[in-house]
Design a protein around this motif. Structure first.
Motif, PDB file in Angstrom:
ATOM      1  N   LEU A 180       0.820  -1.209   0.000  1.00 38.66           N
ATOM      2  CA  LEU A 180       0.000   0.000   0.000  1.00 38.66           C
ATOM      3  C   LEU A 180       0.853   1.257   0.000  1.00 38.66           C
ATOM      4  O   LEU A 180       0.621   2.174  -0.799  1.00 38.66           O
ATOM      5  CB  LEU A 180      -0.928  -0.013   1.212  1.00 38.66           C
ATOM      6  CG  LEU A 180      -1.822   1.217   1.383  1.00 38.66           C
ATOM      7  CD1 LEU A 180      -2.770   1.360   0.202  1.00 38.66           C
ATOM      8  CD2 LEU A 180      -2.610   1.132   2.691  1.00 38.66           C
ATOM      9  N   THR A 181       1.831   1.340   0.892  1.00 39.99           N
ATOM     10  CA  THR A 181       2.655   2.549   0.958  1.00 39.99           C
ATOM     11  C   THR A 181       3.479   2.733  -0.310  1.00 39.99           C
ATOM     12  O   THR A 181       3.687   3.865  -0.755  1.00 39.99           O
ATOM     13  CB  THR A 181       3.576   2.508   2.188  1.00 39.99           C
ATOM     14  OG1 THR A 181       4.337   1.294   2.180  1.00 39.99           O
ATOM     15  CG2 THR A 181       2.773   2.571   3.470  1.00 39.99           C
ATOM     16  N   SER A 182       3.934   1.639  -0.904  1.00 39.31           N
ATOM     17  CA  SER A 182       4.689   1.737  -2.162  1.00 39.31           C
ATOM     18  C   SER A 182       3.796   2.273  -3.276  1.00 39.31           C
ATOM     19  O   SER A 182       4.217   3.101  -4.097  1.00 39.31           O
ATOM     20  CB  SER A 182       5.250   0.374  -2.553  1.00 39.31           C
ATOM     21  OG  SER A 182       6.183  -0.082  -1.603  1.00 39.31           O
ATOM     22  N   LYS A 183       2.553   1.809  -3.301  1.00 35.11           N
ATOM     23  CA  LYS A 183       1.628   2.268  -4.339  1.00 35.11           C
ATOM     24  C   LYS A 183       1.282   3.745  -4.153  1.00 35.11           C
ATOM     25  O   LYS A 183       1.222   4.509  -5.129  1.00 35.11           O
ATOM     26  CB  LYS A 183       0.366   1.406  -4.308  1.00 35.11           C
ATOM     27  CG  LYS A 183      -0.555   1.601  -5.513  1.00 35.11           C
ATOM     28  CD  LYS A 183      -1.667   0.567  -5.511  1.00 35.11           C
ATOM     29  CE  LYS A 183      -2.539   0.706  -6.754  1.00 35.11           C
ATOM     30  NZ  LYS A 183      -3.624  -0.322  -6.797  1.00 35.11           N
ATOM     31  N   LEU A 184       1.053   4.156  -2.919  1.00 33.70           N
ATOM     32  CA  LEU A 184       0.785   5.566  -2.652  1.00 33.70           C
ATOM     33  C   LEU A 184       1.966   6.438  -3.067  1.00 33.70           C
ATOM     34  O   LEU A 184       1.790   7.499  -3.681  1.00 33.70           O
ATOM     35  CB  LEU A 184       0.473   5.768  -1.164  1.00 33.70           C
ATOM     36  CG  LEU A 184      -0.872   5.253  -0.666  1.00 33.70           C
ATOM     37  CD1 LEU A 184      -0.936   5.306   0.844  1.00 33.70           C
ATOM     38  CD2 LEU A 184      -2.024   6.048  -1.269  1.00 33.70           C
ATOM     39  N   ARG A 185       3.166   5.991  -2.736  1.00 37.38           N
ATOM     40  CA  ARG A 185       4.361   6.754  -3.099  1.00 37.38           C
ATOM     41  C   ARG A 185       4.504   6.852  -4.626  1.00 37.38           C
ATOM     42  O   ARG A 185       4.898   7.889  -5.159  1.00 37.38           O
ATOM     43  CB  ARG A 185       5.584   6.101  -2.468  1.00 37.38           C
ATOM     44  CG  ARG A 185       6.860   6.919  -2.599  1.00 37.38           C
ATOM     45  CD  ARG A 185       7.931   6.425  -1.642  1.00 37.38           C
ATOM     46  NE  ARG A 185       8.148   4.982  -1.768  1.00 37.38           N
ATOM     47  CZ  ARG A 185       7.872   4.100  -0.824  1.00 37.38           C
ATOM     48  NH1 ARG A 185       7.335   4.491   0.316  1.00 37.38           N
ATOM     49  NH2 ARG A 185       8.111   2.813  -1.009  1.00 37.38           N
ATOM     50  N   HIS A 186       4.165   5.771  -5.321  1.00 30.48           N
ATOM     51  CA  HIS A 186       4.247   5.758  -6.787  1.00 30.48           C
ATOM     52  C   HIS A 186       3.349   6.817  -7.401  1.00 30.48           C
ATOM     53  O   HIS A 186       3.693   7.411  -8.437  1.00 30.48           O
ATOM     54  CB  HIS A 186       3.859   4.367  -7.309  1.00 30.48           C
ATOM     55  CG  HIS A 186       3.777   4.282  -8.801  1.00 30.48           C
ATOM     56  ND1 HIS A 186       4.900   4.238  -9.602  1.00 30.48           N
ATOM     57  CD2 HIS A 186       2.696   4.244  -9.634  1.00 30.48           C
ATOM     58  CE1 HIS A 186       4.525   4.176 -10.876  1.00 30.48           C
ATOM     59  NE2 HIS A 186       3.200   4.185 -10.921  1.00 30.48           N
ATOM     60  N   TYR A 187       2.210   7.077  -6.776  1.00 30.70           N
ATOM     61  CA  TYR A 187       1.271   8.069  -7.295  1.00 30.70           C
ATOM     62  C   TYR A 187       1.444   9.439  -6.643  1.00 30.70           C
ATOM     63  O   TYR A 187       0.533  10.273  -6.673  1.00 30.70           O
ATOM     64  CB  TYR A 187      -0.159   7.572  -7.124  1.00 30.70           C
ATOM     65  CG  TYR A 187      -0.537   6.504  -8.129  1.00 30.70           C
ATOM     66  CD1 TYR A 187      -0.932   6.842  -9.418  1.00 30.70           C
ATOM     67  CD2 TYR A 187      -0.458   5.150  -7.794  1.00 30.70           C
ATOM     68  CE1 TYR A 187      -1.265   5.871 -10.347  1.00 30.70           C
ATOM     69  CE2 TYR A 187      -0.784   4.163  -8.723  1.00 30.70           C
ATOM     70  CZ  TYR A 187      -1.187   4.531  -9.996  1.00 30.70           C
ATOM     71  OH  TYR A 187      -1.505   3.557 -10.923  1.00 30.70           O
ATOM     72  N   GLY A 188       2.598   9.674  -6.058  1.00 30.86           N
ATOM     73  CA  GLY A 188       2.909  11.002  -5.541  1.00 30.86           C
ATOM     74  C   GLY A 188       2.326  11.315  -4.191  1.00 30.86           C
ATOM     75  O   GLY A 188       2.102  12.497  -3.876  1.00 30.86           O
ATOM     76  N   LEU A 189       2.073  10.274  -3.373  1.00 35.38           N
ATOM     77  CA  LEU A 189       1.529  10.480  -2.029  1.00 35.38           C
ATOM     78  C   LEU A 189       2.503   9.891  -1.007  1.00 35.38           C
ATOM     79  O   LEU A 189       2.356   8.735  -0.584  1.00 35.38           O
ATOM     80  CB  LEU A 189       0.165   9.811  -1.904  1.00 35.38           C
ATOM     81  CG  LEU A 189      -0.956  10.408  -2.764  1.00 35.38           C
ATOM     82  CD1 LEU A 189      -2.122   9.448  -2.881  1.00 35.38           C
ATOM     83  CD2 LEU A 189      -1.415  11.733  -2.168  1.00 35.38           C
ATOM     84  N   PRO A 190       3.516  10.656  -0.609  1.00 37.50           N
ATOM     85  CA  PRO A 190       4.486  10.163   0.375  1.00 37.50           C
ATOM     86  C   PRO A 190       3.852  10.040   1.758  1.00 37.50           C
ATOM     87  O   PRO A 190       3.468  11.041   2.367  1.00 37.50           O
ATOM     88  CB  PRO A 190       5.587  11.226   0.360  1.00 37.50           C
ATOM     89  CG  PRO A 190       4.894  12.476  -0.082  1.00 37.50           C
ATOM     90  CD  PRO A 190       3.794  12.044  -1.015  1.00 37.50           C
ATOM     91  N   VAL A 191       3.728   8.838   2.251  1.00 41.25           N
ATOM     92  CA  VAL A 191       2.910   8.581   3.436  1.00 41.25           C
ATOM     93  C   VAL A 191       3.451   9.269   4.684  1.00 41.25           C
ATOM     94  O   VAL A 191       2.698   9.911   5.429  1.00 41.25           O
ATOM     95  CB  VAL A 191       2.786   7.061   3.670  1.00 41.25           C
ATOM     96  CG1 VAL A 191       2.094   6.780   5.008  1.00 41.25           C
ATOM     97  CG2 VAL A 191       2.012   6.418   2.536  1.00 41.25           C
ATOM     98  N   ILE A 192       4.746   9.158   4.939  1.00 45.08           N
ATOM     99  CA  ILE A 192       5.290   9.657   6.203  1.00 45.08           C
ATOM    100  C   ILE A 192       5.121  11.169   6.361  1.00 45.08           C
ATOM    101  O   ILE A 192       4.595  11.629   7.388  1.00 45.08           O
ATOM    102  CB  ILE A 192       6.766   9.239   6.361  1.00 45.08           C
ATOM    103  CG1 ILE A 192       6.850   7.714   6.542  1.00 45.08           C
ATOM    104  CG2 ILE A 192       7.404   9.945   7.554  1.00 45.08           C
ATOM    105  CD1 ILE A 192       8.259   7.183   6.651  1.00 45.08           C
ATOM    106  N   PRO A 193       5.515  12.003   5.399  1.00 44.40           N
ATOM    107  CA  PRO A 193       5.301  13.452   5.578  1.00 44.40           C
ATOM    108  C   PRO A 193       3.828  13.823   5.706  1.00 44.40           C
ATOM    109  O   PRO A 193       3.479  14.690   6.519  1.00 44.40           O
ATOM    110  CB  PRO A 193       5.908  14.054   4.301  1.00 44.40           C
ATOM    111  CG  PRO A 193       6.854  13.020   3.783  1.00 44.40           C
ATOM    112  CD  PRO A 193       6.258  11.705   4.150  1.00 44.40           C
ATOM    113  N   LEU A 194       2.973  13.154   4.925  1.00 47.38           N
ATOM    114  CA  LEU A 194       1.545  13.483   4.983  1.00 47.38           C
ATOM    115  C   LEU A 194       0.939  13.056   6.309  1.00 47.38           C
ATOM    116  O   LEU A 194       0.117  13.775   6.901  1.00 47.38           O
ATOM    117  CB  LEU A 194       0.812  12.807   3.822  1.00 47.38           C
ATOM    118  CG  LEU A 194       1.255  13.232   2.421  1.00 47.38           C
ATOM    119  CD1 LEU A 194       0.456  12.492   1.365  1.00 47.38           C
ATOM    120  CD2 LEU A 194       1.128  14.737   2.239  1.00 47.38           C
TER     121      LEU A 194
END
Length: 308
Positions: free
Chosen positions: A231-245
């Motif tokens: 999930l986190t890899s997919k979010l990062r791929h679409y420009g949604l960096p989980v940790i900062p957000l």
């Protein structure tokens, strides 16, 4: 646990079973009764047991019995390995109380570093607008991104959610902790769309007579949610960096809510909620303003542009 103890030296297996049953398993059960067992807490439990096994194997290799282990011995063992060896701490304390070892001191785990990655308010609201309204993004990415941006939910926690955690009505809510948290109608509509498409890709699960768990984000495996890593890899791929957000969402909520309320709404520990409240008490606005200036961004919130 039985699988782990079989790899231990034969002379230590009964000791490990006793420690595992009376300390490790009971501690995990108490935690499950208080809150829940997360993948992270289970991994720490396994890591602790593996450290105990490694320590006992080292004593066997060096020809030491437990009652002969001194502080110098355990210091040498700790120094020869990485920080993860500190997770053995509970075992010497338990063994010492039962007269099996001397009184041995093992330092506690090092404190996690303070969060360093943040998003600006404008970045956060722009990405929320994108999750709510950009149909070009995969639906599961939009749903998970929305939960991260609104409530600062971690990847592992999102993967545990089922459709049963959502409640519609005049004021939609999502239950993350002891009390339900409010959801903006547009966010609830997005999550409701995801629940309609939340069907496992596993042919076995689709034809099975056994009811499957209604995961919000099912995987291709029968009756299993997606993994947090996926999930986190997919979010990062679409420009949604989980940790900062996530960090920015949590510190924003902590600035407005008392720690006890934050804990009960988000399902995080009171200690974690207190830490976020402490961080929110600092002058983060100054930091964000300086960062926004460096990046040529405005720091004023553009909530009006987000169609909630």
């Amino acid at each position: 646990m039985e699988q782990k103890t079989t790899s231990a030296p034969p002379e230590h297996r009964s000791l490990l079973r006793a420690y595992g049953s009376w300390v490790v398993v009971r501690s995990a059960r108490r935690r499950a009764e208080r809150t829940r067992l997360t993948p992270g807490s289970l991994a720490r439990t396994r890591g602790h047991l593996l450290s105990v096994i490694a320590f006992l194997a080292w004593t066997a290799e060096t020809g030491l019995t437990l009652d002969a282990v001194t502080q110098r011995h355990i210091d040498d063992w700790l120094d020869a390995g990485g920080p993860s060896r500190r997770s053995v701490r509970g075992f010497p304390q338990w063994a010492s109380r039962r007269g099996l070892t001397a009184d041995l001191d093992v330092p506690g785990p090092r404190r996690a570093p303070e969060p360093r990655d943040w998003s600006t308010p404008e970045q956060r609201w722009t990405l929320l607008d994108r999750c709510l309204n950009d149909d070009s993004l995969p639906l599961d990415v939009r749903a998970a991104g929305c939960l991260t941006l609104l409530h600062g939910i971690s990847g592992p926690r999102i993967t545990e959610l089922t459709t049963c955690h959502l409640t519609g009505g005049a004021q939609p809510t999502i239950r993350l902790g002891e009390h339900p948290a409010a959801l903006p109608p547009a966010a609830f509509h997005l999550l409701a769309q995801q629940t309609e498409h939340a069907v496992t890709a596993s042919a076995i699960a689709r034809i099975s007579a056994r009811p499957s768990t209604p995961w919000l984000l099912p995987s291709q495996l029968a009756d299993q949610p997606v993994t947090a890593h996926h999930l986190t890899s997919k979010l990062r791929h679409y420009g949604l960096p989980v940790i900062p957000l996530r960090n920015s969402a949590l510190i924003t909520l902590a600035a407005d809510l008392p720690p006890s309320v934050l804990s009960s709404l988000l399902g995080i520990s009171l200690t974690s909620a207190l830490n976020w409240t402490r961080r929110a008490g600092r002058d983060w606005n100054t930091y964000l303003a300086a960062r926004a200036h460096d990046e040529g961004l405005k720091t004023s919130s553009d909530r009006e542009r987000v169609r909630l």
